[in-house]
Design an enzyme around this catalytic site. Structure first.
Site, PDB file in Angstrom:
ATOM      1  N   HIS A 398       0.842  -1.193   0.000  1.00  0.00           N
ATOM      2  CA  HIS A 398       0.000   0.000   0.000  1.00  0.00           C
ATOM      3  C   HIS A 398       0.878   1.243   0.000  1.00  0.00           C
ATOM      4  O   HIS A 398       1.942   1.245   0.622  1.00  0.00           O
ATOM      5  CB  HIS A 398      -0.922   0.015   1.235  1.00  0.00           C
ATOM      6  CG  HIS A 398      -2.059   0.965   1.085  1.00  0.00           C
ATOM      7  ND1 HIS A 398      -1.974   2.283   1.443  1.00  0.00           N
ATOM      8  CD2 HIS A 398      -3.305   0.788   0.567  1.00  0.00           C
ATOM      9  CE1 HIS A 398      -3.120   2.873   1.179  1.00  0.00           C
ATOM     10  NE2 HIS A 398      -3.947   1.994   0.634  1.00  0.00           N
ATOM     11  N   GLU A 451      -7.903  -5.297  -0.075  1.00  0.00           N
ATOM     12  CA  GLU A 451      -8.449  -6.151  -1.117  1.00  0.00           C
ATOM     13  C   GLU A 451      -8.352  -7.635  -0.780  1.00  0.00           C
ATOM     14  O   GLU A 451      -9.136  -8.435  -1.273  1.00  0.00           O
ATOM     15  CB  GLU A 451      -7.715  -5.889  -2.430  1.00  0.00           C
ATOM     16  CG  GLU A 451      -7.579  -4.418  -2.735  1.00  0.00           C
ATOM     17  CD  GLU A 451      -8.530  -3.969  -3.803  1.00  0.00           C
ATOM     18  OE1 GLU A 451      -8.714  -4.738  -4.733  1.00  0.00           O
ATOM     19  OE2 GLU A 451      -9.092  -2.875  -3.690  1.00  0.00           O
TER      20      GLU A 451
HETATM   21  C1  LIG Z   1      -0.815  -0.847  -3.895  1.00  0.00           C
HETATM   22  C2  LIG Z   1       0.376  -0.511  -4.773  1.00  0.00           C
HETATM   23  C3  LIG Z   1      -0.143  -0.067  -6.162  1.00  0.00           C
HETATM   24  C4  LIG Z   1       1.193   0.634  -4.143  1.00  0.00           C
HETATM   25  O1  LIG Z   1       2.145   1.049  -5.072  1.00  0.00           O
HETATM   26  P1  LIG Z   1       3.368   2.024  -4.706  1.00  0.00           P
HETATM   27  O2  LIG Z   1       3.061   2.814  -3.476  1.00  0.00           O
HETATM   28  O3  LIG Z   1       3.702   2.778  -5.953  1.00  0.00           O
HETATM   29  O4  LIG Z   1       4.507   1.030  -4.287  1.00  0.00           O
HETATM   30  P2  LIG Z   1       5.656   0.502  -5.207  1.00  0.00           P
HETATM   31  O5  LIG Z   1       5.066  -0.222  -6.372  1.00  0.00           O
HETATM   32  O6  LIG Z   1       6.630   1.590  -5.457  1.00  0.00           O
HETATM   33  O7  LIG Z   1       6.303  -0.571  -4.223  1.00  0.00           O
HETATM   34  C5  LIG Z   1       7.508  -0.407  -3.471  1.00  0.00           C
HETATM   35  C6  LIG Z   1       8.322  -1.684  -3.583  1.00  0.00           C
HETATM   36  O8  LIG Z   1       7.580  -2.771  -3.044  1.00  0.00           O
HETATM   37  C7  LIG Z   1       7.311  -3.752  -4.053  1.00  0.00           C
HETATM   38  N1  LIG Z   1       5.898  -4.152  -3.958  1.00  0.00           N
HETATM   39  C8  LIG Z   1       4.853  -3.371  -3.637  1.00  0.00           C
HETATM   40  N2  LIG Z   1       3.720  -4.085  -3.635  1.00  0.00           N
HETATM   41  C9  LIG Z   1       4.070  -5.334  -3.972  1.00  0.00           C
HETATM   42  C10 LIG Z   1       3.326  -6.504  -4.147  1.00  0.00           C
HETATM   43  N3  LIG Z   1       2.026  -6.537  -3.962  1.00  0.00           N
HETATM   44  N4  LIG Z   1       4.005  -7.619  -4.498  1.00  0.00           N
HETATM   45  C11 LIG Z   1       5.324  -7.610  -4.683  1.00  0.00           C
HETATM   46  N5  LIG Z   1       6.091  -6.514  -4.521  1.00  0.00           N
HETATM   47  C12 LIG Z   1       5.468  -5.391  -4.173  1.00  0.00           C
HETATM   48  C13 LIG Z   1       7.535  -3.031  -5.380  1.00  0.00           C
HETATM   49  O9  LIG Z   1       7.923  -3.947  -6.385  1.00  0.00           O
HETATM   50  C14 LIG Z   1       8.640  -2.084  -5.025  1.00  0.00           C
HETATM   51  O10 LIG Z   1       9.830  -2.820  -5.014  1.00  0.00           O
HETATM   52  P3  LIG Z   1      11.214  -2.185  -5.522  1.00  0.00           P
HETATM   53  O11 LIG Z   1      11.583  -1.213  -4.440  1.00  0.00           O
HETATM   54  O12 LIG Z   1      12.112  -3.361  -5.648  1.00  0.00           O
HETATM   55  O13 LIG Z   1      10.921  -1.504  -6.821  1.00  0.00           O
HETATM   56  C15 LIG Z   1       1.294  -1.741  -4.927  1.00  0.00           C
HETATM   57  O14 LIG Z   1       1.687  -2.182  -3.644  1.00  0.00           O
HETATM   58  C16 LIG Z   1       0.640  -2.870  -5.718  1.00  0.00           C
HETATM   59  O15 LIG Z   1       0.726  -2.889  -6.946  1.00  0.00           O
HETATM   60  N6  LIG Z   1      -0.033  -3.853  -5.011  1.00  0.00           N
HETATM   61  C17 LIG Z   1      -0.724  -4.902  -5.699  1.00  0.00           C
HETATM   62  C18 LIG Z   1      -2.070  -4.409  -6.244  1.00  0.00           C
HETATM   63  C19 LIG Z   1      -3.097  -4.173  -5.146  1.00  0.00           C
HETATM   64  O16 LIG Z   1      -3.223  -4.940  -4.214  1.00  0.00           O
HETATM   65  N7  LIG Z   1      -3.859  -3.070  -5.302  1.00  0.00           N
HETATM   66  C20 LIG Z   1      -4.905  -2.708  -4.381  1.00  0.00           C
HETATM   67  C21 LIG Z   1      -4.559  -1.502  -3.582  1.00  0.00           C
HETATM   68  S1  LIG Z   1      -5.685  -1.141  -2.314  1.00  0.00           S
END
Ligand SMILES: CC(C)(COP(=O)(O)OP(=O)(O)OC[C@H]1O[C@@H](n2cnc3c(N)ncnc32)[C@H](O)[C@@H]1OP(=O)(O)O)[C@@H](O)C(=O)NCCC(=O)NCCS
Length: 515
Positions: A398, A451
């Site tokens: 998140h 979720e």
């Molecule tokens: C929710 C979300 C979009 C937040 O995105 P964000 O704040 O931009 O976070 P980031 O994508 O920059 O994540 C930071 C790091 O954690 C990792 N990470 C974050 N969520 C992850 C996940 N669900 N699975 C694996 N790795 C994850 C990213 O790959 C990133 O790694 P890095 O530093 O090696 O690049 C992201 O965690 C995600 O895509 N989750 C899965 C989709 C989901 O559950 N969405 C519903 C949200 S309520």
């Protein structure tokens, strides 16, 4: 030794000599001279003394008149008198003059004599003065992470503490103890209702649940031509705004904006279930006034009175998802409202933002993950492989929470209370995902988000997967509308800036352009 002065002056940015012109010359002559020199202005002089200026903008205005450049004198088109700058004028002051007076060229004069010209463009070419050019510009981080863009009384998320609230009340406690309509009242009208206010609120909501006739008529066609429930419902919401005559929020008062918002929030669950049933080849079911919010939602799905625990379980999920800080769809709704557009336009755009898998489009994917993993033994190898391939594990991570998401903790409890079929397996998978992410993505603090258990709860309450995202939207619309009412009440158009990183403009058009 004295430190060199860091104050940059106009002398460093000016081009010298300036292109000049006489008042008696023609526009054709001066335009040709400016073009040959690649400059955007010519200083009109009397001897060495500047008396006026002709700029590209003047030439464009002149061209628009269609008059003959060879027959028109510079004196007819020049701007006079002309402001001038001294060579030792600091660039920050030169920029302030450009900004205040809305011009883009300044003749530079020393001892009454023209020595050059400084333009807004030449100032921007001095890399060091970027902050001067946009004194109030702040470069925001990617994804606007951590950037505060508004003041709000609707609610807040405290990511480090794992806490969020609606108008000062713990959202999880509200979901635990109150019916959804009380929370809706809190968000719209600023306080929890008294018993009399609740009755009045319900009396207001009930008739608004019904789909307006012109929308009901086209709903079968909309449902048939849409791939998802969200697609059809967002079109139907737009149509509700049209047939009910919603006006731009800019042109109406709070009471009318609130009425529009009430109608969309009330009709949304009915539209969702009607579209879903039509897509299954079934007739829509009218809402029931005697049922609670969640029970009525499930009633419209099947036409059978649901198990009260399941009705309440769905409703609790809906309460937990009403609002959640400045998430992408809430921000979108506020941006649209800030333009003065109507309430339906803002809600439709919020739905668009919510439909993306990185926002609200994921709950069914979290359940798909459980299916794909299949067995407890398979969890670790499956997850390690997926993360090593760079995949995101749906339902985890998140932007704001760097600890347990309180919604996930609460919904895990709801799923346990309901005795959801998948709860034990889901808890084991959750533990494994958190462990594997801690090993392979150390320091990122990744935990289950709303979720993950939302899917388990909705599945247990007999909601099919294609209704997970619409059900999220069914209550988040209340949060969008609370935010849009707040935005409209104290509005300034939201209009940030971007850093242009392409080739330096203006480039000449290619020779074959337009052929
Ligand atoms: C929710 C979300 C979009 C937040 O995105 P964000 O704040 O931009 O976070 P980031 O994508 O920059 O994540 C930071 C790091 O954690 C990792 N990470 C974050 N969520 C992850 C996940 N669900 N699975 C694996 N790795 C994850 C990213 O790959 C990133 O790694 P890095 O530093 O090696 O690049 C992201 O965690 C995600 O895509 N989750 C899965 C989709 C989901 O559950 N969405 C519903 C949200 S309520």
């Amino acid at each position: 030794m004295a430190a060199p002065s860091t104050v940059r002056t106009v002398a460093e940015a000016m081009s010298s000599p300036a292109v000049t012109a006489l008042p008696s010359e023609t526009i054709e002559e001066v335009a040709a001279r400016m073009q040959a020199a690649g400059k955007g202005s010519a200083i009109v002089v009397d001897g060495d003394r500047p008396i006026g200026i002709v700029t590209e903008r003047d030439l464009v205005r002149f061209a628009a008149t269609g008059a003959a450049a060879a027959d028109t004198k510079v004196s007819e088109w020049m701007t006079e008198p002309v402001d001038v700058a001294a060579p030792d004028l600091p660039v920050i002051e030169a920029f302030a003059r450009f900004r205040t007076n809305h011009y883009r060229h300044l003749p530079v004069v020393e001892d009454g004599r023209l020595v050059g010209v400084v333009s807004l463009r030449s100032l921007t070419e001095l890399a060091q003065i970027q902050p001067v050019v946009h004194p109030s510009t702040i470069e925001a981080p990617p994804g606007l992470e951590g950037v505060i863009v508004a003041e709000t009384e609707v609610g807040d998320v405290r990511g480090q503490e794992g806490f969020y609230h609606y108008r000062q009340y713990d959202a999880v406690e509200l979901a635990d103890k109150l019916p959804l309509e009380d929370v809706w009242h809190l968000l719209f009208d600023g306080h929890l209702p008294t018993a009399a206010e609740r009755d009045a609120f319900l009396a207001e909501v009930r008739p608004l649940r019904r789909i307006p006739e012109p929308v009901a008529e086209v709903l079968p066609a909309l449902a048939a031509s849409s791939q998802t429930v969200m697609e059809a419902v967002r079109t139907a919401i737009s149509m509700v705004g049209a047939v009910e005559g919603f006006k731009p929020t800019l042109d109406i008062d709070h009471a009318e904006r609130r009425r529009n918002a009430m109608q969309l929030c009330a009709v949304m669950p009915t539209l969702i279930m009607a579209v879903h049933r039509l897509q299954q080849g079934l007739d829509p079911i009218e809402p029931r006034d005697d049922l609670g919010y969640g029970a009525n939602y499930l009633w419209m799905l099947t036409g059978e009175e649901p198990d009260p625990d399941k009705g309440r379980g769905v409703e609790q999920y809906q309460i937990t998802t009403i609002d959640h800080g400045f998430n992408a769809s809430t921000f979108t709704t506020r941006v649209i409202t800030s333009t003065g557009a109507d309430v339906a336009a803002a809600v439709v755009d919020g739905m668009g933002a919510l439909s993306g898998p990185l926002h609200g489009g994921a709950p069914s994917r979290a359940l798909d993950l459980l299916d794909a993993i299949g067995t407890v033994e398979n969890a670790r190898p499956y997850l390690v492989d997926a993360i090593q391939r760079g995949e995101k594990i749906m339902g985890f991570g998140h932007r704001v929470y760097k600890t347990d998401d309180p919604r996930s903790v609460f919904l895990r409890g709801v799923a346990e209370r309901l005795g959801a079929d998948k709860i034990d397996f889901a808890k084991q998978v959750e533990r494994t995902v958190v462990e594997v992410l801690a090993e392979l993505k150390p320091g990122r603090n990744l935990y289950a988000n709303v979720e993950f258990y939302a899917g388990v709860v909705m599945d247990h309450c007999d909601l099919p997967r294609e209704l997970f995202t619409p059900t999220f939207a069914s209550s988040r619309i209340i949060g969008w509308c609370a935010n849009l009412l707040e935005q409209a009440a104290d509005n300034r158009i939201i209009r940030p800036s971007a850093n242009y990183v392409g080739p330096p403009p203006p480039q000449p058009l290619p020779d074959d352009a337009g052929r």
